[in-house]
Design an enzyme around this catalytic site. Structure first.
Site, mmCIF file in Angstrom:
data_model
loop_
_atom_site.group_PDB
_atom_site.id
_atom_site.type_symbol
_atom_site.label_atom_id
_atom_site.label_comp_id
_atom_site.label_asym_id
_atom_site.label_seq_id
_atom_site.Cartn_x
_atom_site.Cartn_y
_atom_site.Cartn_z
ATOM 1 N N ARG A 7 0.826 -1.208 0.000
ATOM 2 C CA ARG A 7 0.000 0.000 0.000
ATOM 3 C C ARG A 7 0.855 1.250 0.000
ATOM 4 O O ARG A 7 0.525 2.248 -0.605
ATOM 5 C CB ARG A 7 -0.909 -0.011 1.236
ATOM 6 C CG ARG A 7 -1.643 1.287 1.442
ATOM 7 C CD ARG A 7 -2.511 1.244 2.672
ATOM 8 N NE ARG A 7 -3.537 0.251 2.566
ATOM 9 C CZ ARG A 7 -3.894 -0.584 3.549
ATOM 10 N NH1 ARG A 7 -3.276 -0.519 4.704
ATOM 11 N NH2 ARG A 7 -4.849 -1.438 3.385
ATOM 12 N N TYR A 8 1.961 1.227 0.736
ATOM 13 C CA TYR A 8 2.861 2.380 0.817
ATOM 14 C C TYR A 8 4.024 2.145 -0.135
ATOM 15 O O TYR A 8 4.375 1.006 -0.417
ATOM 16 C CB TYR A 8 3.399 2.516 2.238
ATOM 17 C CG TYR A 8 2.334 2.802 3.275
ATOM 18 C CD1 TYR A 8 1.813 4.090 3.415
ATOM 19 C CD2 TYR A 8 1.851 1.803 4.103
ATOM 20 C CE1 TYR A 8 0.848 4.358 4.363
ATOM 21 C CE2 TYR A 8 0.882 2.067 5.065
ATOM 22 C CZ TYR A 8 0.385 3.347 5.190
ATOM 23 O OH TYR A 8 -0.564 3.611 6.127
ATOM 24 N N ARG A 15 7.250 0.152 1.726
ATOM 25 C CA ARG A 15 7.162 -0.960 2.688
ATOM 26 C C ARG A 15 5.975 -1.854 2.375
ATOM 27 O O ARG A 15 4.973 -1.403 1.839
ATOM 28 C CB ARG A 15 7.102 -0.451 4.125
ATOM 29 C CG ARG A 15 6.023 0.576 4.399
ATOM 30 C CD ARG A 15 6.489 1.486 5.545
ATOM 31 N NE ARG A 15 5.433 2.353 6.060
ATOM 32 C CZ ARG A 15 5.083 3.489 5.500
ATOM 33 N NH1 ARG A 15 5.651 3.882 4.364
ATOM 34 N NH2 ARG A 15 4.140 4.240 6.031
ATOM 35 N N CYS A 58 -3.210 -18.092 14.830
ATOM 36 C CA CYS A 58 -2.766 -17.322 15.991
ATOM 37 C C CYS A 58 -2.728 -18.239 17.215
ATOM 38 O O CYS A 58 -3.311 -19.319 17.206
ATOM 39 C CB CYS A 58 -3.723 -16.169 16.272
ATOM 40 S SG CYS A 58 -3.645 -14.862 15.025
ATOM 41 N N CYS A 61 -8.552 -12.951 18.804
ATOM 42 C CA CYS A 61 -9.198 -11.741 19.318
ATOM 43 C C CYS A 61 -10.562 -11.605 18.649
ATOM 44 O O CYS A 61 -10.670 -11.754 17.437
ATOM 45 C CB CYS A 61 -8.374 -10.502 18.980
ATOM 46 S SG CYS A 61 -6.628 -10.612 19.393
ATOM 47 N N CYS A 118 -10.921 -9.228 15.520
ATOM 48 C CA CYS A 118 -9.841 -9.395 14.533
ATOM 49 C C CYS A 118 -10.136 -8.648 13.233
ATOM 50 O O CYS A 118 -11.169 -8.845 12.609
ATOM 51 C CB CYS A 118 -9.644 -10.876 14.221
ATOM 52 S SG CYS A 118 -8.404 -11.173 12.936
ATOM 53 N N ARG A 151 -8.620 -9.073 10.476
ATOM 54 C CA ARG A 151 -8.484 -9.974 9.315
ATOM 55 C C ARG A 151 -9.285 -11.242 9.496
ATOM 56 O O ARG A 151 -8.900 -12.302 9.005
ATOM 57 C CB ARG A 151 -7.014 -10.327 9.085
ATOM 58 C CG ARG A 151 -6.275 -9.190 8.517
ATOM 59 C CD ARG A 151 -4.976 -9.515 7.828
ATOM 60 N NE ARG A 151 -4.311 -8.243 7.689
ATOM 61 C CZ ARG A 151 -3.365 -7.811 8.515
ATOM 62 N NH1 ARG A 151 -2.901 -8.578 9.468
ATOM 63 N NH2 ARG A 151 -2.867 -6.615 8.366
ATOM 64 N N ASP A 153 -11.540 -1.113 13.544
ATOM 65 C CA ASP A 153 -11.909 -1.188 12.121
ATOM 66 C C ASP A 153 -13.376 -1.578 11.929
ATOM 67 O O ASP A 153 -14.001 -2.139 12.822
ATOM 68 C CB ASP A 153 -11.007 -2.192 11.398
ATOM 69 C CG ASP A 153 -9.582 -1.684 11.242
ATOM 70 O OD1 ASP A 153 -9.402 -0.451 11.157
ATOM 71 O OD2 ASP A 153 -8.649 -2.513 11.220
ATOM 72 N N ASP A 202 -7.274 3.619 10.596
ATOM 73 C CA ASP A 202 -6.833 2.964 9.361
ATOM 74 C C ASP A 202 -7.972 3.194 8.368
ATOM 75 O O ASP A 202 -9.057 2.633 8.512
ATOM 76 C CB ASP A 202 -6.549 1.478 9.604
ATOM 77 C CG ASP A 202 -5.389 0.969 8.744
ATOM 78 O OD1 ASP A 202 -5.135 1.582 7.682
ATOM 79 O OD2 ASP A 202 -4.758 -0.027 9.114
ATOM 80 N N LYS A 243 -2.974 4.483 7.350
ATOM 81 C CA LYS A 243 -3.160 4.990 8.706
ATOM 82 C C LYS A 243 -3.150 6.513 8.736
ATOM 83 O O LYS A 243 -2.205 7.128 8.264
ATOM 84 C CB LYS A 243 -2.063 4.426 9.597
ATOM 85 C CG LYS A 243 -2.158 2.914 9.694
ATOM 86 C CD LYS A 243 -0.958 2.312 10.384
ATOM 87 C CE LYS A 243 -1.011 0.804 10.345
ATOM 88 N NZ LYS A 243 -0.589 0.263 9.033
HETATM 89 C C1 PLP Z 1 0.318 -0.638 8.935
HETATM 90 C C2 PLP Z 1 0.810 -1.015 7.622
HETATM 91 C C3 PLP Z 1 2.149 -0.797 7.273
HETATM 92 C C4 PLP Z 1 3.153 -0.174 8.216
HETATM 93 O O1 PLP Z 1 2.800 1.142 8.510
HETATM 94 P P1 PLP Z 1 3.736 2.010 9.468
HETATM 95 O O2 PLP Z 1 2.981 3.279 9.648
HETATM 96 O O3 PLP Z 1 5.036 2.178 8.766
HETATM 97 O O4 PLP Z 1 3.901 1.230 10.738
HETATM 98 C C5 PLP Z 1 2.550 -1.172 6.019
HETATM 99 N N1 PLP Z 1 1.690 -1.695 5.125
HETATM 100 C C6 PLP Z 1 0.399 -1.889 5.433
HETATM 101 C C7 PLP Z 1 -0.506 -2.468 4.404
HETATM 102 C C8 PLP Z 1 -0.091 -1.570 6.691
HETATM 103 O O5 PLP Z 1 -1.376 -1.793 6.997
#
Ligand code: PLP
Length: 469
Positions: free
Chosen positions: A125-126, A129, A138, A142, A145, A147, A306, A343, A350
């Protein structure tokens, strides 16, 4: 398991590793063995009825066909209050009838993770990362959850082939510098499989950090053995986020597990979920955060719950989270304060949310208020030579490697790289308006509306679109 425990408001105080009263027949070696804990998890009405006075509400939740998986380690179950159905430990793990009630805003995949998966189990998504889902299992489940659409289903598992494809994708995308292992819980997979994954990830030159998101230190602290920690520490820089929601979760066993991880040089963070009736209290959150920092765990995120099926009764208004943040900032160590985030539904990622501390501003003053309500003016400098990205080697290098378009976001507006961010569907609408304007020009009747439309259309055509996350 024998008779039910006598009435007490607090979880039983006992020495670390000693067997709680309810499991007195069990050898201490078994109780301390994570394999024993996993193979003796509680999941039925009968199991739970032996240790807590179940309410009709809980019996209905536990008996409902097709409910989200229930499984709780005896260790974590032993922290429940036998007589209080509002016990914050109990609320997180025993389903209730409310869980079965849909709410209007719920979504199957509220974070649009599936839509952002280039290969199964990998969420990109980002720009820099990725989230790598390595298991659906798990140590305990929870109730809220995020997911639950995939987690808990033992028939859905990631295969060796899935791992290969995930790793291949990361290796081929050099902008990925951070991988976050999650699931399910990565610390439930066989140690040699996890070690193999970590080794293959570490071999990717552009991968700077590896993170693990886990609730094993909370549900199954016995699993954090010296051998596991020795394995993990080979793969530094390795970070870990643990999911705690309530101060009662930090027991003597958990403190030992956290100390082992911290002593191995693994920086520890905490991700909590804001849950009605569990931790929607500023004082409970503050106590949790204090206990976390005493255990060398830095509160990282506090999540707004969520929009997931089964979690409706756990949701709080966003105002509750803001009130908690107001009660923390200034009132306690900065180290003990998480970032409160929503989120964003639809895959927006986020978004931080907090009280307003900037009250007003003019060209030369910024008026701020502190946690006490003290208001002061900060005078801005009269002379400031703005940092010039065109003269800055770091900015120039970044501009060259910034191949992903559409993710520079609001920072690109501030940097002057873009004039506008354009929402989805905007371009089509305004191209139509621009055509109308052309017609108007030809008719020699220039109208204000036409000019505005032309400006919008021009900026849209300049490739400023950032409609889809
Ligand atoms: C939470 C998340 C991250 C990591 O986000 P940070 O703000 O860097 O901790 C990376 N990818 C996805 C899809 C996420 O949901």
């Amino acid at each position: 398991m024998k008779t039910r425990q006598s009435k007490s408001a607090e979880p039983p105080q006992r020495a670390r590793g000693s067997v709680p009263e309810l499991w007195q027949g069990i050898a201490p070696e078994s109780w301390q063995d994570w394999r024993w804990q996993l193979s003796h998890r509680l999941n039925t009405v009968d199991d739970f009825a032996q240790i807590v006075r179940l309410t009709p509400n809980e019996i209905e939740g536990l008996s409902a066909p097709g409910h989200f998986r229930v499984d709780v380690t005896p260790y974590f179950a032993s922290l429940m209050d036998a007589d209080d159905p509002n016990c914050p430990i109990r609320r997180q793990i025993i389903p209730t009838a409310q869980e079965l009630v849909p709410f209007s805003a719920e979504m199957v995949d509220s974070l649009s993770e599936d839509a952002h998966s280039p290969v199964p189990g990998l969420v990109h998504r980002y720009p820099d990362r990725v989230l790598m889902l390595v298991t659906t299992q798990c140590a305990s489940y929870c109730r809220y959850c995020t997911r639950s659409r995939i987690v808990g289903d033992s028939s859905v598992q990631f295969s060796r082939r899935d791992y290969d494809r995930q790793i291949e994708y990361i290796a081929q995308n050099s902008q990925i510098r951070d991988v976050l292992l999650s699931g399910g819980d990565p610390l439930t997979i066989p140690q040699r499989v996890l070690e193999d994954l970590l080794r293959r990830l570490r071999a990717i030159p552009h991968l700077e950090i590896i993170r693990i998101g886990s609730r094993v230190p909370v549900f199954l602290p016995q699993r954090i053995t010296p051998e596991l920690v020795e394995m993990l520490r080979q793969f530094h820089p390795l970070w870990m986020n643990v999911h705690f929601n309530h101060p009662k979760e930090i027991t003597a066993e958990v403190s030992v597990a956290l100390a082992r991880l911290a002593d191995a040089g693994i920086p520890l963070g905490c991700q909590s979920v804001l849950l009605a009736g569990v931790n929607d209290c500023p004082n409970v959150m503050k106590e949790l955060c204090h206990k976390l920092v005493m255990n060398r765990v830095r509160p990282y995120y506090l999540y707004q719950c969520d929009l997931v099926h089964g979690a409706g009764h756990f949701r709080t208004p966003v105002a509750t989270g803001i009130e908690i943040m107001e009660a923390l900032r200034g009132h306690t160590s900065g180290y003990a304060i998480p970032t409160y985030v929503i989120d964003a539904p639809g895959g927006g990622g986020k978004v931080p949310v907090m009280p307003n501390y900037v009250i007003s501003q003019s060209a030369d003053k910024v008026v701020v208020r502190n946690y006490e309500g003290y208001i002061s003016a900060y005078t801005q400098p009269e002379q400031y030579t703005r940092h010039d990205p065109k003269q800055c080697p770091a900015c120039q290098a970044r501009a060259l490697e910034n191949k992903e378009t559409g993710q520079q976001g609001v920072s690109a507006l501030l940097a002057g790289e873009k004039l506008s961010l354009v929402p989805e569907g905007f371009t089509q609408t305004h191209e139509r308006l621009a055509q109308m304007k052309t017609v108007a020009l030809e008719g020699d009747a220039v109208q204000l509306n036409g000019r505005v439309a032309a400006t919008f259309a021009a900026s849209a055509a300049n490739g400023n679109g950032n409609g889809d996350f």
